[in-house]
Scaffold this motif. Structure first.
Motif, PDB file in Angstrom:
ATOM      1  N   MET A  68      61.882 -29.706  17.590  1.00 49.28           N
ATOM      2  CA  MET A  68      60.779 -28.756  17.158  1.00 49.28           C
ATOM      3  C   MET A  68      59.413 -29.730  17.561  1.00 49.28           C
ATOM      4  O   MET A  68      58.166 -29.315  17.376  1.00 49.28           O
ATOM      5  CB  MET A  68      60.792 -28.180  15.925  1.00 49.28           C
ATOM      6  N   ASP A  69      59.535 -31.050  17.844  1.00 53.29           N
ATOM      7  CA  ASP A  69      58.578 -31.877  18.161  1.00 53.29           C
ATOM      8  C   ASP A  69      57.712 -31.897  16.785  1.00 53.29           C
ATOM      9  O   ASP A  69      56.305 -32.061  16.834  1.00 53.29           O
ATOM     10  CB  ASP A  69      57.585 -31.429  19.241  1.00 53.29           C
ATOM     11  N   LEU A  70      58.362 -32.195  15.711  1.00 51.89           N
ATOM     12  CA  LEU A  70      57.769 -32.617  14.424  1.00 51.89           C
ATOM     13  C   LEU A  70      58.051 -33.849  13.952  1.00 51.89           C
ATOM     14  O   LEU A  70      59.311 -34.244  14.113  1.00 51.89           O
ATOM     15  CB  LEU A  70      58.216 -31.316  13.406  1.00 51.89           C
ATOM     16  N   SER A  71      57.428 -34.351  13.201  1.00 46.87           N
ATOM     17  CA  SER A  71      57.939 -35.686  12.381  1.00 46.87           C
ATOM     18  C   SER A  71      57.583 -35.308  10.922  1.00 46.87           C
ATOM     19  O   SER A  71      56.741 -34.476  10.443  1.00 46.87           O
ATOM     20  CB  SER A  71      57.003 -36.740  12.742  1.00 46.87           C
ATOM     21  N   PRO A  72      58.659 -35.884  10.245  1.00 45.72           N
ATOM     22  CA  PRO A  72      58.555 -35.848   8.709  1.00 45.72           C
ATOM     23  C   PRO A  72      57.379 -36.224   8.130  1.00 45.72           C
ATOM     24  O   PRO A  72      57.133 -37.530   8.072  1.00 45.72           O
ATOM     25  CB  PRO A  72      59.899 -36.555   8.409  1.00 45.72           C
ATOM     26  N   THR A  73      56.490 -35.377   7.488  1.00 42.83           N
ATOM     27  CA  THR A  73      55.196 -35.760   6.822  1.00 42.83           C
ATOM     28  C   THR A  73      55.172 -35.000   5.535  1.00 42.83           C
ATOM     29  O   THR A  73      55.693 -34.044   5.259  1.00 42.83           O
ATOM     30  CB  THR A  73      54.199 -35.471   7.795  1.00 42.83           C
ATOM     31  N   LEU A  74      54.298 -35.496   4.777  1.00 43.61           N
ATOM     32  CA  LEU A  74      53.630 -34.790   3.704  1.00 43.61           C
ATOM     33  C   LEU A  74      53.244 -33.477   3.862  1.00 43.61           C
ATOM     34  O   LEU A  74      53.627 -32.374   3.277  1.00 43.61           O
ATOM     35  CB  LEU A  74      53.043 -35.708   2.603  1.00 43.61           C
ATOM     36  N   PRO A  75      52.444 -33.016   4.781  1.00 41.97           N
ATOM     37  CA  PRO A  75      52.028 -31.715   5.132  1.00 41.97           C
ATOM     38  C   PRO A  75      53.099 -30.869   5.582  1.00 41.97           C
ATOM     39  O   PRO A  75      53.198 -29.595   5.326  1.00 41.97           O
ATOM     40  CB  PRO A  75      51.194 -31.650   6.377  1.00 41.97           C
ATOM     41  N   LEU A  76      54.133 -31.323   6.143  1.00 41.25           N
ATOM     42  CA  LEU A  76      55.143 -30.540   6.827  1.00 41.25           C
ATOM     43  C   LEU A  76      56.115 -30.097   5.481  1.00 41.25           C
ATOM     44  O   LEU A  76      56.646 -29.121   5.315  1.00 41.25           O
ATOM     45  CB  LEU A  76      56.115 -31.304   7.754  1.00 41.25           C
ATOM     46  N   LEU A  77      56.277 -31.242   4.579  1.00 40.62           N
ATOM     47  CA  LEU A  77      57.003 -30.851   3.226  1.00 40.62           C
ATOM     48  C   LEU A  77      56.310 -29.980   2.299  1.00 40.62           C
ATOM     49  O   LEU A  77      57.107 -29.032   2.063  1.00 40.62           O
ATOM     50  CB  LEU A  77      57.251 -32.265   2.497  1.00 40.62           C
ATOM     51  N   PHE A  78      55.100 -29.978   2.438  1.00 40.25           N
ATOM     52  CA  PHE A  78      54.327 -29.003   1.618  1.00 40.25           C
ATOM     53  C   PHE A  78      54.381 -27.460   2.047  1.00 40.25           C
ATOM     54  O   PHE A  78      54.733 -26.460   1.464  1.00 40.25           O
ATOM     55  CB  PHE A  78      52.875 -29.229   1.926  1.00 40.25           C
TER      56      PHE A  78
END
Length: 153
Positions: free
Chosen positions: A7-17
Motif C-alpha cells: 500500500m506504499d505505507l510506512s508504520p507511523t503513529l498517524p497511521l496507527l491513529f
C-alpha cells in the motif's frame, strides 16, 4: 509488513491513529498488529499506547454519536421496539449496562455497545470515562506484554 509496503505505507503513529479510529467504527479491522510492530521497531510505548487509545476512543465516540443521531430510525425501523420494550431496556441498561462499556474494546461486541450507549442516551462523561479506560487498558496491556517480552530477550 508486506501489506504496508504494497500500500506504499510506512508504520507511523498517524497511521496507527487512523487504523485505531477505523477499527472502533463499523469496519472489521484491527489495530493491535500495528501497535505491536511500532513497539518492536522501538517507538516509545507511552506515545504509541496513547495514540492508539485516542484513535480508538474517538472512533467509539463516532459510533456513539451515530447511536444518538440515528436512534429514532434504529429503534423504529431496524429494531422495531415498542415503547414499553425500549423503556425496559433503558432501565436495565441504566442500572447495569453502562459498565459494559469497559468492554467496548472487544471485537464484534464493542462497537454495538458504543452504539447502544448512544441510542439509550448514556451521559457522554460516563461514556467517555468507561470507553477510554477500557481501550487504554487493552493497549497498555498489549504494550506491556510486548515490551516486557522483548526486554527478556
Amino acid at each position: 509488513m508486506d501489506f504496508l509496503q504494497y500500500m506504499d505505507l510506512s508504520p507511523t503513529l498517524p497511521l496507527l491513529f487512523t487504523l485505531s479510529f477505523l477499527a472502533a467504527t463499523v469496519l472489521p479491522i484491527g489495530s493491535e498488529w500495528l501497535l505491536i510492530l511500532l513497539l518492536m521497531k522501538g517507538h516509545p510505548p507511552v506515545f504509541t499506547v496513547l495514540t492508539a487509545t485516542f484513535g480508538n476512543y474517538l472512533g467509539g465516540c463516532t459510533t456513539f454519536l451515530i447511536g444518538i443521531w440515528g436512534s429514532d430510525m434504529i429503534i423504529k425501523k431496524i429494531l422495531r421496539l415498542q415503547t414499553s420494550d425500549l423503556n425496559r431496556a433503558k432501565q436495565l441498561y441504566g442500572k447495569y449496562g453502562s459498565w459494559s462499556l469497559l468492554l467496548s474494546w472487544l471485537p464484534i461486541v464493542g462497537d454495538p455497545l458504543c452504539l447502544l450507549a448512544g441510542i439509550l442516551k448514556t451521559g457522554f462523561f460516563r461514556f467517555s470515562i468507561l470507553v477510554f479506560s477500557g481501550k487504554f487498558l487493552r493497549y497498555a496491556t498489549l504494550a506491556y506484554l510486548v515490551t516486557s517480552g522483548s526486554a527478556r530477550q
